[in-house]
Design a protein around this motif. Structure first.
Motif, mmCIF file in Angstrom:
data_model
loop_
_atom_site.group_PDB
_atom_site.id
_atom_site.type_symbol
_atom_site.label_atom_id
_atom_site.label_comp_id
_atom_site.label_asym_id
_atom_site.label_seq_id
_atom_site.Cartn_x
_atom_site.Cartn_y
_atom_site.Cartn_z
ATOM 1 N N ILE A 94 95.693 -10.966 -8.200
ATOM 2 C CA ILE A 94 95.057 -11.870 -8.549
ATOM 3 C C ILE A 94 93.424 -11.836 -8.112
ATOM 4 O O ILE A 94 93.129 -11.592 -6.899
ATOM 5 N N THR A 95 92.608 -11.782 -9.049
ATOM 6 C CA THR A 95 91.026 -11.452 -8.533
ATOM 7 C C THR A 95 90.402 -12.734 -8.797
ATOM 8 O O THR A 95 89.219 -12.893 -8.125
ATOM 9 N N LYS A 96 90.660 -13.588 -9.589
ATOM 10 C CA LYS A 96 90.087 -14.913 -9.889
ATOM 11 C C LYS A 96 90.930 -15.810 -10.119
ATOM 12 O O LYS A 96 91.943 -15.823 -10.872
ATOM 13 N N ILE A 97 90.436 -17.092 -9.864
ATOM 14 C CA ILE A 97 91.546 -18.518 -10.237
ATOM 15 C C ILE A 97 90.447 -19.420 -10.434
ATOM 16 O O ILE A 97 89.481 -19.996 -9.226
ATOM 17 N N SER A 98 90.239 -20.090 -11.733
ATOM 18 C CA SER A 98 89.147 -21.146 -12.017
ATOM 19 C C SER A 98 90.060 -22.192 -12.483
ATOM 20 O O SER A 98 90.799 -22.172 -13.126
ATOM 21 N N ALA A 99 89.347 -23.344 -12.147
ATOM 22 C CA ALA A 99 89.760 -24.836 -12.684
ATOM 23 C C ALA A 99 89.374 -24.992 -14.172
ATOM 24 O O ALA A 99 88.249 -24.663 -14.530
ATOM 25 N N GLN A 100 90.318 -25.331 -14.889
ATOM 26 C CA GLN A 100 90.066 -25.947 -16.250
ATOM 27 C C GLN A 100 89.502 -27.295 -16.300
ATOM 28 O O GLN A 100 89.301 -27.811 -15.149
ATOM 29 N N LYS A 101 89.004 -27.362 -17.629
ATOM 30 C CA LYS A 101 88.264 -28.799 -17.816
ATOM 31 C C LYS A 101 89.499 -29.968 -17.455
ATOM 32 O O LYS A 101 89.122 -30.939 -17.119
ATOM 33 N N ARG A 102 90.458 -29.665 -18.064
ATOM 34 C CA ARG A 102 91.786 -30.618 -17.680
ATOM 35 C C ARG A 102 92.114 -30.368 -16.219
ATOM 36 O O ARG A 102 92.562 -29.448 -15.844
ATOM 37 N N LYS A 103 92.217 -31.828 -15.893
ATOM 38 C CA LYS A 103 92.342 -31.944 -14.465
ATOM 39 C C LYS A 103 93.810 -31.409 -14.091
ATOM 40 O O LYS A 103 94.867 -31.641 -14.893
ATOM 41 N N GLY A 104 94.075 -30.553 -13.208
ATOM 42 C CA GLY A 104 95.094 -29.980 -12.715
ATOM 43 C C GLY A 104 95.670 -28.760 -13.370
ATOM 44 O O GLY A 104 96.816 -28.505 -13.151
ATOM 45 N N PHE A 159 93.240 -14.731 -13.143
ATOM 46 C CA PHE A 159 92.615 -13.693 -13.618
ATOM 47 C C PHE A 159 93.493 -12.606 -12.799
ATOM 48 O O PHE A 159 93.585 -12.635 -11.754
ATOM 49 N N LEU A 160 93.943 -11.520 -13.613
ATOM 50 C CA LEU A 160 94.302 -10.218 -12.773
ATOM 51 C C LEU A 160 93.578 -9.219 -13.114
ATOM 52 O O LEU A 160 93.594 -8.999 -14.367
ATOM 53 N N ASP A 161 93.166 -8.396 -12.063
ATOM 54 C CA ASP A 161 92.464 -7.246 -12.153
ATOM 55 C C ASP A 161 91.121 -7.762 -13.149
ATOM 56 O O ASP A 161 90.943 -6.813 -14.036
ATOM 57 N N GLU A 162 90.594 -8.807 -12.802
ATOM 58 C CA GLU A 162 89.104 -9.153 -13.593
ATOM 59 C C GLU A 162 89.514 -9.641 -15.042
ATOM 60 O O GLU A 162 88.529 -10.008 -15.634
ATOM 61 N N GLN A 163 90.734 -9.673 -15.349
ATOM 62 C CA GLN A 163 91.257 -9.855 -16.814
ATOM 63 C C GLN A 163 91.878 -11.414 -16.961
ATOM 64 O O GLN A 163 92.866 -11.536 -16.158
ATOM 65 N N TYR A 164 91.424 -12.140 -17.864
ATOM 66 C CA TYR A 164 92.066 -13.330 -17.792
ATOM 67 C C TYR A 164 93.900 -13.111 -18.283
ATOM 68 O O TYR A 164 93.875 -12.327 -19.123
ATOM 69 N N ALA A 165 94.602 -13.751 -17.486
ATOM 70 C CA ALA A 165 96.110 -13.496 -17.786
ATOM 71 C C ALA A 165 96.889 -14.524 -18.070
ATOM 72 O O ALA A 165 97.655 -14.256 -19.445
ATOM 73 N N PHE A 166 96.741 -15.802 -17.545
ATOM 74 C CA PHE A 166 97.503 -16.658 -18.053
ATOM 75 C C PHE A 166 97.192 -18.194 -17.211
ATOM 76 O O PHE A 166 96.564 -18.160 -16.311
ATOM 77 N N LYS A 173 93.708 -15.753 -4.587
ATOM 78 C CA LYS A 173 93.056 -14.391 -4.621
ATOM 79 C C LYS A 173 93.638 -13.452 -3.935
ATOM 80 O O LYS A 173 93.863 -13.758 -2.635
ATOM 81 N N GLY A 174 93.697 -12.365 -4.463
ATOM 82 C CA GLY A 174 94.299 -11.135 -3.462
ATOM 83 C C GLY A 174 95.669 -10.778 -3.643
ATOM 84 O O GLY A 174 96.395 -10.024 -3.143
ATOM 85 N N LEU A 175 96.290 -11.887 -4.171
ATOM 86 C CA LEU A 175 98.036 -11.837 -4.110
ATOM 87 C C LEU A 175 98.318 -10.957 -5.152
ATOM 88 O O LEU A 175 97.876 -10.814 -6.471
#
Length: 271
Positions: free
Chosen positions: A4-14, A19-26, A40-42
């Motif tokens: 996991i290289t990034k976790i971003s919040a969506q506009k929808r609450k919760g 992102f895995l290896d700089e690519q959106y995953a799920f 991040k880092g897991l």
């Protein structure tokens, strides 16, 4: 194995994007994020990702059920049907229903009791109709019977009498016999058992009034007389007499009405 290289919040609450290896995953819900301690880092292998995906499906389905329950009480069958309509798989539906049971958010006994109390307070429906409606909601027979015990004899009689009075007013322009027939049929259609219907008619204490009966006959007779205007005078009188008799009026009264109608000797027969 991806990281996991990034976790971003969506506009929808919760809701969050992973992102895995700089690519959106799920995407995941907050509950899944916490459950699996995603950060991040897991490092995530295929097996872990499959577990996360399964948990996310369950979390979304659970939220779907909560949204459905937010507006009003629902029976278990209604919730199951709703989830199925939204393509939730059977195993996930089972898990969601079990959790809703644990939290008492789905409780058919409570649903049935609440339904009976509401119908008793806000409608004039009898127990047979209420029972049928609960059956359509998938409520078990024993739960229905327990809930119907909440509809006391006194309340049932009071609601039935109100329904009978409304029907009597609606059919006040019919013959006395037909009015009684219509009231009896109306009460049966509203879900009152036959023995109670007879009791309600006795309580209603309808009295035949000759003036009212005559007024009703004249009103119905004029309609029939106009309707049969294309027939010869003899046929017109015959058909009008038959129609009024079927509506429950006495033959003596019918003959009186027909005697007051002018004789038309030039009308051609056209049966």
């Amino acid at each position: 194995m991806a990281t996991i290289t990034k976790i971003s919040a969506q506009k929808r609450k919760g809701r969050y994007n992973i992102f895995l290896d700089e690519q959106y995953a799920f995407p995941v819900s907050e509950s899944v994020l916490i459950q699996f301690r995603l950060a991040k880092g897991l490092e995530i292998d295929a097996q872990l990702q499959a577990k996360i995906t399964a948990a996310e499906a369950k979390a979304q389905s659970y939220q779907l059920a909560l949204n459905y329950l937010a507006h009003q009480l629902r029976s278990e069958m209604e919730v199951r049907r709703y989830l199925k309509q939204h393509d939730v798989t059977y195993p996930v539906r089972q898990q969601v229903i079990e959790r809703l049971h644990q939290l008492k958010l789905v409780d058919d006994a409570n649903y049935a009791a609440s339904y009976v109390r509401t119908m008793k307070r806000t409608s004039d429906k009898g127990p047979i109709v209420i029972q049928k409606k609960l059956q359509e909601k998938g409520i078990a027979p024993e739960l229905i019977l327990n809930a119907l015990d909440l509809y006391s004899d006194g309340a049932l009689l009071a609601n039935g009498l109100k329904a009978a009075q409304k029907l009597a007013h609606r059919y006040r322009r019919l013959s006395f016999r037909q009015q009684q027939q219509k009231i009896r049929l109306g009460l049966r259609q509203k879900g009152y058992p036959q023995d109670l219907v007879s009791q309600l008619l006795d309580r209603l204490d309808l009295q035949k009034d000759d003036a009212t009966e005559w007024q009703a006959l004249v009103q119905q007779g004029r309609k029939a007389w106009r309707k049969n205007a294309r027939y010869s005078d003899k046929q017109r009188r015959q058909k009008t007499k038959q129609q009024l008799y079927r509506k429950g009026f006495a033959l003596l009264q019918i003959d009186r009405f027909l005697a007051e109608q002018p004789v038309e000797t030039e009308k051609a027969g056209n049966d």
